[in-house]
Design a protein around this motif. Structure first.
Motif, PDB file in Angstrom:
ATOM      1  N   ILE A  85       0.878  -1.180   0.000  1.00 31.24           N
ATOM      2  CA  ILE A  85       0.000   0.000   0.000  1.00 31.24           C
ATOM      3  C   ILE A  85       0.908   1.220   0.000  1.00 31.24           C
ATOM      4  O   ILE A  85       1.929   1.244   0.698  1.00 31.24           O
ATOM      5  CB  ILE A  85      -0.989   0.013   1.191  1.00 31.24           C
ATOM      6  N   GLY A  95      -6.779  10.258   5.033  1.00 35.49           N
ATOM      7  CA  GLY A  95      -7.761   9.169   5.046  1.00 35.49           C
ATOM      8  C   GLY A  95      -7.668   8.214   3.876  1.00 35.49           C
ATOM      9  O   GLY A  95      -8.451   7.261   3.792  1.00 35.49           O
ATOM     10  N   LEU A  96      -6.720   8.451   2.958  1.00 32.50           N
ATOM     11  CA  LEU A  96      -6.654   7.573   1.779  1.00 32.50           C
ATOM     12  C   LEU A  96      -6.214   6.159   2.134  1.00 32.50           C
ATOM     13  O   LEU A  96      -6.748   5.174   1.615  1.00 32.50           O
ATOM     14  CB  LEU A  96      -5.714   8.159   0.727  1.00 32.50           C
ATOM     15  N   GLU A 119       2.633  -7.742   6.223  1.00 37.05           N
ATOM     16  CA  GLU A 119       3.954  -7.591   6.837  1.00 37.05           C
ATOM     17  C   GLU A 119       4.277  -6.114   6.901  1.00 37.05           C
ATOM     18  O   GLU A 119       4.007  -5.384   5.938  1.00 37.05           O
ATOM     19  CB  GLU A 119       5.022  -8.275   5.988  1.00 37.05           C
ATOM     20  N   ARG A 133      -5.440   0.392  14.055  1.00 36.52           N
ATOM     21  CA  ARG A 133      -6.800   0.952  14.065  1.00 36.52           C
ATOM     22  C   ARG A 133      -7.761   0.117  13.233  1.00 36.52           C
ATOM     23  O   ARG A 133      -8.967   0.109  13.466  1.00 36.52           O
ATOM     24  CB  ARG A 133      -6.780   2.386  13.544  1.00 36.52           C
TER      25      ARG A 133
HETATM   26  C1  LIG Z   1       1.093   3.976   5.835  1.00 35.04           C
HETATM   27  C2  LIG Z   1       0.312   4.828   4.846  1.00 35.04           C
HETATM   28  C3  LIG Z   1      -0.283   3.931   3.751  1.00 35.04           C
HETATM   29  C4  LIG Z   1      -0.834   5.538   5.590  1.00 35.04           C
HETATM   30  O1  LIG Z   1      -1.636   6.209   4.630  1.00 35.04           O
HETATM   31  P1  LIG Z   1      -2.429   7.570   4.980  1.00 35.04           P
HETATM   32  O2  LIG Z   1      -3.328   7.850   3.837  1.00 35.04           O
HETATM   33  O3  LIG Z   1      -1.476   8.639   5.348  1.00 35.04           O
HETATM   34  O4  LIG Z   1      -3.250   7.137   6.263  1.00 35.04           O
HETATM   35  P2  LIG Z   1      -4.663   7.713   6.735  1.00 35.04           P
HETATM   36  O5  LIG Z   1      -4.706   9.187   6.501  1.00 35.04           O
HETATM   37  O6  LIG Z   1      -5.736   6.912   6.118  1.00 35.04           O
HETATM   38  O7  LIG Z   1      -4.574   7.442   8.296  1.00 35.04           O
HETATM   39  C5  LIG Z   1      -5.470   6.585   8.970  1.00 35.04           C
HETATM   40  C6  LIG Z   1      -4.980   6.434  10.408  1.00 35.04           C
HETATM   41  O8  LIG Z   1      -3.713   5.785  10.422  1.00 35.04           O
HETATM   42  C7  LIG Z   1      -2.896   6.369  11.451  1.00 35.04           C
HETATM   43  N1  LIG Z   1      -1.760   7.085  10.871  1.00 35.04           N
HETATM   44  C8  LIG Z   1      -1.522   7.293   9.556  1.00 35.04           C
HETATM   45  N2  LIG Z   1      -0.371   7.983   9.379  1.00 35.04           N
HETATM   46  C9  LIG Z   1       0.130   8.194  10.618  1.00 35.04           C
HETATM   47  C10 LIG Z   1       1.304   8.843  11.106  1.00 35.04           C
HETATM   48  N3  LIG Z   1       2.185   9.409  10.271  1.00 35.04           N
HETATM   49  N4  LIG Z   1       1.512   8.853  12.437  1.00 35.04           N
HETATM   50  C11 LIG Z   1       0.645   8.294  13.278  1.00 35.04           C
HETATM   51  N5  LIG Z   1      -0.511   7.674  12.895  1.00 35.04           N
HETATM   52  C12 LIG Z   1      -0.747   7.635  11.569  1.00 35.04           C
HETATM   53  C13 LIG Z   1      -3.785   7.333  12.193  1.00 35.04           C
HETATM   54  O9  LIG Z   1      -4.455   6.619  13.202  1.00 35.04           O
HETATM   55  C14 LIG Z   1      -4.735   7.745  11.094  1.00 35.04           C
HETATM   56  O10 LIG Z   1      -5.957   8.260  11.576  1.00 35.04           O
HETATM   57  P3  LIG Z   1      -6.064   9.818  11.999  1.00 35.04           P
HETATM   58  O11 LIG Z   1      -5.414  10.617  10.921  1.00 35.04           O
HETATM   59  O12 LIG Z   1      -7.539  10.039  12.110  1.00 35.04           O
HETATM   60  O13 LIG Z   1      -5.327   9.927  13.298  1.00 35.04           O
HETATM   61  C15 LIG Z   1       1.215   5.944   4.225  1.00 35.04           C
HETATM   62  O14 LIG Z   1       1.873   6.624   5.269  1.00 35.04           O
HETATM   63  C16 LIG Z   1       2.264   5.426   3.245  1.00 35.04           C
HETATM   64  O15 LIG Z   1       1.992   5.242   2.062  1.00 35.04           O
HETATM   65  N6  LIG Z   1       3.489   5.212   3.750  1.00 35.04           N
HETATM   66  C17 LIG Z   1       4.604   4.810   2.888  1.00 35.04           C
HETATM   67  C18 LIG Z   1       4.436   3.409   2.353  1.00 35.04           C
HETATM   68  C19 LIG Z   1       4.249   2.410   3.504  1.00 35.04           C
HETATM   69  O16 LIG Z   1       4.907   2.478   4.517  1.00 35.04           O
HETATM   70  N7  LIG Z   1       3.328   1.458   3.275  1.00 35.04           N
HETATM   71  C20 LIG Z   1       3.059   0.410   4.244  1.00 35.04           C
HETATM   72  C21 LIG Z   1       4.027  -0.707   4.086  1.00 35.04           C
HETATM   73  S1  LIG Z   1       3.589  -2.077   5.135  1.00 35.04           S
END
Ligand SMILES: CC(C)(COP(=O)(O)OP(=O)(O)OC[C@H]1O[C@@H](n2cnc3c(N)ncnc32)[C@H](O)[C@@H]1OP(=O)(O)O)[C@@H](O)C(=O)NCCC(=O)NCCS
Length: 163
Positions: A85, A95-96, A119, A133
């Motif tokens: 992802i 929220g994506l 993983e 969450r």
């Molecule tokens: C991990 C990832 C997919 C999260 O995507 P995102 O769109 O930013 O996440 P969301 O906005 O949907 O967040 C949902 C919840 O996740 C948690 N969260 C997401 N990012 C966070 C951060 N940087 N720190 C703490 N909590 C976080 C929070 O609980 C958040 O809810 P809230 O914003 O209401 O507090 C994104 O950071 C990403 O692409 N990272 C790089 C690639 C990666 O690491 N992929 C996963 C490999 S296993």
């Protein structure tokens, strides 16, 4: 709402990831991972019946059709797994990731999966919070699994019941 508010806040919709989206997905992956997947690898994955994914397209962009992120998953024999992802850093924390994961969970259930695995690097706080969450819990770990600039890090294996 004024026009500037509308432009400032991108609106995304989640669509199934198709083979034709692989270049976009490869670019999103490359931007966030040290070992990027090529569009060829993504094409090969998407050609498998068991593999599916979703992409977030911006629907109110003034030009083009920017993608905010994508998720790729697999479901077979009652088990599903998140393959990857990735959310564009510009649209993080809007929220994506949550919406893409919800789409993957729903599709996995539709395909008859009763549990989902993934993983994650133990140091990836954003992903860990997101998965926590969503109801995933740690069921194992793989020491020195990921290679990173600072050496090797541990992968946590997480599981969530889909029933
Ligand atoms: C991990 C990832 C997919 C999260 O995507 P995102 O769109 O930013 O996440 P969301 O906005 O949907 O967040 C949902 C919840 O996740 C948690 N969260 C997401 N990012 C966070 C951060 N940087 N720190 C703490 N909590 C976080 C929070 O609980 C958040 O809810 P809230 O914003 O209401 O507090 C994104 O950071 C990403 O692409 N990272 C790089 C690639 C990666 O690491 N992929 C996963 C490999 S296993």
């Amino acid at each position: 709402m004024s026009l500037t508010d509308f432009i400032r806040k991108p609106v995304f919709e989640i669509f199934p990831l198709e083979a034709g989206d692989r270049m976009v997905a490869a670019a999103l992956h490359k931007a966030r991972f040290t070992r990027p997947w090529s569009d060829g690898e993504l094409h090969a994955l998407l050609a498998q019946d068991t593999v599916f994914g979703f992409v977030a397209w911006q629907v109110n962009a003034l030009a083009g059709r920017p993608a905010g992120g994508f998720v790729l998953a697999r479901a077979a024999a009652g088990e599903a797994e998140i393959l990857t992802i990735s959310v564009d850093a510009r649209f993080e924390r809007s929220g994506l990731g949550w919406r893409l994961m919800q789409a993957a969970l729903r599709e996995a259930r539709m395909r008859g999966a009763e549990e989902m695995f993934l993983e994650v690097d133990e140091g990836n706080i954003a992903a860990l919070r997101l998965y926590d969450r969503l109801g995933f819990a740690k069921v194992g770990e793989r020491k020195a699994y990921y290679e990173s600039a600072g050496g090797r890090s541990t992968a946590l294996v997480m599981r969530r019941d889909l029933r």
